[in-house]
Design a protein around this motif. Structure first.
Motif, PDB file in Angstrom:
ATOM      1  N   LYS A  33       9.412  -4.204  19.804  1.00 56.95           N
ATOM      2  CA  LYS A  33       7.880  -4.710  19.513  1.00 56.95           C
ATOM      3  C   LYS A  33       7.376  -4.200  18.237  1.00 56.95           C
ATOM      4  CE  LYS A  33       6.845  -4.731  24.700  1.00 56.95           C
ATOM      5  NZ  LYS A  33       8.333  -4.276  25.259  1.00 56.95           N
TER       6      LYS A  33
ATOM      7  N   ARG B 190       8.046 -15.155  17.795  1.00 56.76           N
ATOM      8  CA  ARG B 190       7.902 -15.238  19.414  1.00 56.76           C
ATOM      9  C   ARG B 190       7.110 -16.333  19.732  1.00 56.76           C
ATOM     10  NH1 ARG B 190       7.553 -10.034  17.527  1.00 56.76           N
ATOM     11  NH2 ARG B 190       8.802  -8.440  18.625  1.00 56.76           N
TER      12      ARG B 190
ATOM     13  N   TYR C  90       7.248 -13.120  25.906  1.00 60.50           N
ATOM     14  CA  TYR C  90       6.553 -11.601  25.567  1.00 60.50           C
ATOM     15  C   TYR C  90       6.724 -10.735  26.737  1.00 60.50           C
ATOM     16  CZ  TYR C  90       3.947 -13.398  21.404  1.00 60.50           C
ATOM     17  OH  TYR C  90       3.742 -13.697  19.968  1.00 60.50           O
TER      18      TYR C  90
ATOM     19  N   TYR D 171       0.228 -12.697  26.723  1.00 58.06           N
ATOM     20  CA  TYR D 171       0.234 -12.688  25.252  1.00 58.06           C
ATOM     21  C   TYR D 171      -1.208 -11.701  24.912  1.00 58.06           C
ATOM     22  CZ  TYR D 171      -0.532 -13.742  20.317  1.00 58.06           C
ATOM     23  OH  TYR D 171      -0.834 -13.672  18.958  1.00 58.06           O
TER      24      TYR D 171
ATOM     25  N   TRP E 121      -0.068  -8.133  25.313  1.00 59.77           N
ATOM     26  CA  TRP E 121       0.897  -7.891  24.269  1.00 59.77           C
ATOM     27  C   TRP E 121       0.224  -7.603  22.872  1.00 59.77           C
ATOM     28  CZ3 TRP E 121       2.785  -9.055  19.548  1.00 59.77           C
ATOM     29  CH2 TRP E 121       4.011  -8.458  19.052  1.00 59.77           C
TER      30      TRP E 121
END
Length: 105
Positions: free
Chosen positions: A31, A46, A74, A78, A81
């Motif tokens: 990440k 991504r 993800y 999203y 994230w």
């Protein structure tokens, strides 16, 4: 040792699916790697992977919206994230991205 050309279609599909799952897992474990870094270095991120997933579903007649495809890639919505892991792009990252040809963005 088998040659890829000698594999049956089902085995090829299974290997490709496993590679996709491993790529998604690897991205989930990294990440710290920002999408702009991926775009600058590899020409995809991504979000691109999410769009390709959605397009592949549509080719099979399966309607998946972009948000659902993003969640698959993800591992969470999203928006979550982005709030937890996305960092502001640096001037250097933005400059490198801006210098890329349009078809690589």
């Amino acid at each position: 040792m088998s040659k890829i050309a000698d594999l049956d279609t089902q085995t090829q599909l299974e290997l490709e699916a496993a590679a996709f799952r491993r790529l998604v897992q690897h991205l989930d474990e990294r990440k710290d790697v920002q999408n702009i870094d991926l775009m600058n270095l590899a020409g995809f991120c991504r979000n691109c992977l999410s769009k390709w997933y959605k397009a592949a579903a549509e080719e099979k007649g399966i309607a998946i919206d972009y948000d659902a495809a993003r969640e698959r890639v993800y591992g969470m919505p999203y928006s979550e994230w982005k709030a937890q892991y996305q960092q502001p792009a640096t001037t250097e990252q933005l400059t490198a991205f801006a210098s890329k040809p349009e078809e690589n963005k």
